[in-house]
Design a protein around this motif. Structure first.
Motif, short mmCIF file in Angstrom:
data_model
loop_
_atom_site.label_atom_id
_atom_site.label_comp_id
_atom_site.label_asym_id
_atom_site.label_seq_id
_atom_site.Cartn_x
_atom_site.Cartn_y
_atom_site.Cartn_z
N VAL A 18 17.80 50.17 85.92
CA VAL A 18 17.88 48.73 86.09
C VAL A 18 18.90 48.19 85.10
CG1 VAL A 18 15.93 48.28 84.54
CG2 VAL A 18 16.54 46.59 86.26
N GLN A 19 19.71 47.22 85.56
CA GLN A 19 20.72 46.61 84.71
C GLN A 19 20.59 45.09 84.75
OE1 GLN A 19 24.51 47.98 86.16
NE2 GLN A 19 24.34 49.92 85.08
N SER A 20 20.86 44.47 83.61
CA SER A 20 20.82 43.02 83.51
C SER A 20 21.50 42.60 82.22
CB SER A 20 19.37 42.53 83.53
OG SER A 20 19.32 41.12 83.37
N GLU A 21 21.89 41.35 82.15
CA GLU A 21 22.39 40.80 80.90
C GLU A 21 21.24 40.26 80.06
OE1 GLU A 21 25.74 38.21 81.25
OE2 GLU A 21 26.81 39.61 82.55
N SER A 22 20.07 40.12 80.67
CA SER A 22 18.89 39.58 79.99
C SER A 22 17.92 40.69 79.60
CB SER A 22 18.18 38.59 80.92
OG SER A 22 16.89 38.29 80.43
N GLU A 23 17.67 40.83 78.29
CA GLU A 23 16.71 41.83 77.84
C GLU A 23 15.31 41.51 78.36
OE1 GLU A 23 16.78 42.84 73.72
OE2 GLU A 23 18.94 43.26 73.75
N ASP A 24 14.96 40.24 78.43
CA ASP A 24 13.64 39.86 78.92
C ASP A 24 13.47 40.28 80.39
OD1 ASP A 24 12.86 38.74 76.49
OD2 ASP A 24 13.52 36.74 77.05
N GLU A 25 14.52 40.12 81.18
CA GLU A 25 14.47 40.54 82.58
C GLU A 25 14.32 42.05 82.69
OE1 GLU A 25 16.73 39.59 86.75
OE2 GLU A 25 17.97 39.69 84.96
N LEU A 26 15.04 42.80 81.85
CA LEU A 26 14.90 44.26 81.84
C LEU A 26 13.47 44.67 81.54
CD1 LEU A 26 18.11 45.38 79.91
CD2 LEU A 26 17.61 45.77 82.33
N VAL A 27 12.89 44.07 80.52
CA VAL A 27 11.52 44.40 80.12
C VAL A 27 10.55 44.10 81.26
CG1 VAL A 27 9.64 43.78 78.55
CG2 VAL A 27 11.94 44.14 77.65
N GLU A 28 10.71 42.97 81.91
CA GLU A 28 9.82 42.60 83.01
C GLU A 28 9.94 43.59 84.17
OE1 GLU A 28 6.95 40.67 85.18
OE2 GLU A 28 7.46 40.40 83.08
N MET A 29 11.17 43.93 84.52
CA MET A 29 11.38 44.83 85.66
C MET A 29 10.85 46.24 85.36
SD MET A 29 15.11 43.48 86.83
CE MET A 29 15.19 44.29 88.41
N VAL A 30 11.03 46.71 84.14
CA VAL A 30 10.53 48.04 83.77
C VAL A 30 9.00 48.03 83.68
CG1 VAL A 30 10.49 49.77 81.93
CG2 VAL A 30 12.66 48.78 82.69
N GLU A 43 4.25 49.32 76.08
CA GLU A 43 4.38 48.19 75.17
C GLU A 43 5.80 47.63 75.28
OE1 GLU A 43 2.02 46.91 73.14
OE2 GLU A 43 0.58 48.33 73.97
N LYS A 44 5.91 46.32 75.18
CA LYS A 44 7.23 45.67 75.31
C LYS A 44 8.23 46.20 74.28
CE LYS A 44 5.48 41.42 77.38
NZ LYS A 44 5.88 41.60 78.73
N ASN A 45 7.78 46.47 73.06
CA ASN A 45 8.69 46.99 72.03
C ASN A 45 9.19 48.38 72.39
OD1 ASN A 45 8.62 44.70 70.43
ND2 ASN A 45 6.90 45.44 69.23
N ASP A 46 8.33 49.21 73.01
CA ASP A 46 8.75 50.54 73.44
C ASP A 46 9.79 50.44 74.55
OD1 ASP A 46 7.05 51.74 71.61
OD2 ASP A 46 5.42 51.96 73.06
#
Length: 54
Positions: A18-30, A43-46
């Motif tokens: 998954v690719q994005s310019e938004s780290e929050d979007e990456l975390v949500e998608m993963v 965990e979000k930090n992981d």
């Protein structure tokens, strides 16, 4: 800058990327991918530790 997460980097035998310019979007998608495809919760930090430049 575009960033990405590769599922295989988390130790899974999976081709999900998954690719994005938004780290929050990456975390949500993963988070959703992990729950639905692998039945795991991370965990979000992981997840953030897996973010690399695309």
């Amino acid at each position: 800058m575009t960033k990405q997460i590769v599922c295989a980097d988390a130790g899974m035998d999976c081709s999900f990327v998954v690719q994005s310019e938004s780290e929050d979007e990456l975390v949500e998608m993963v988070t959703l991918h992990g729950e639905h495809q692998h039945d795991v919760e991370m965990e979000k930090n992981d997840i953030r530790d897996l973010i690399k430049p695309a």
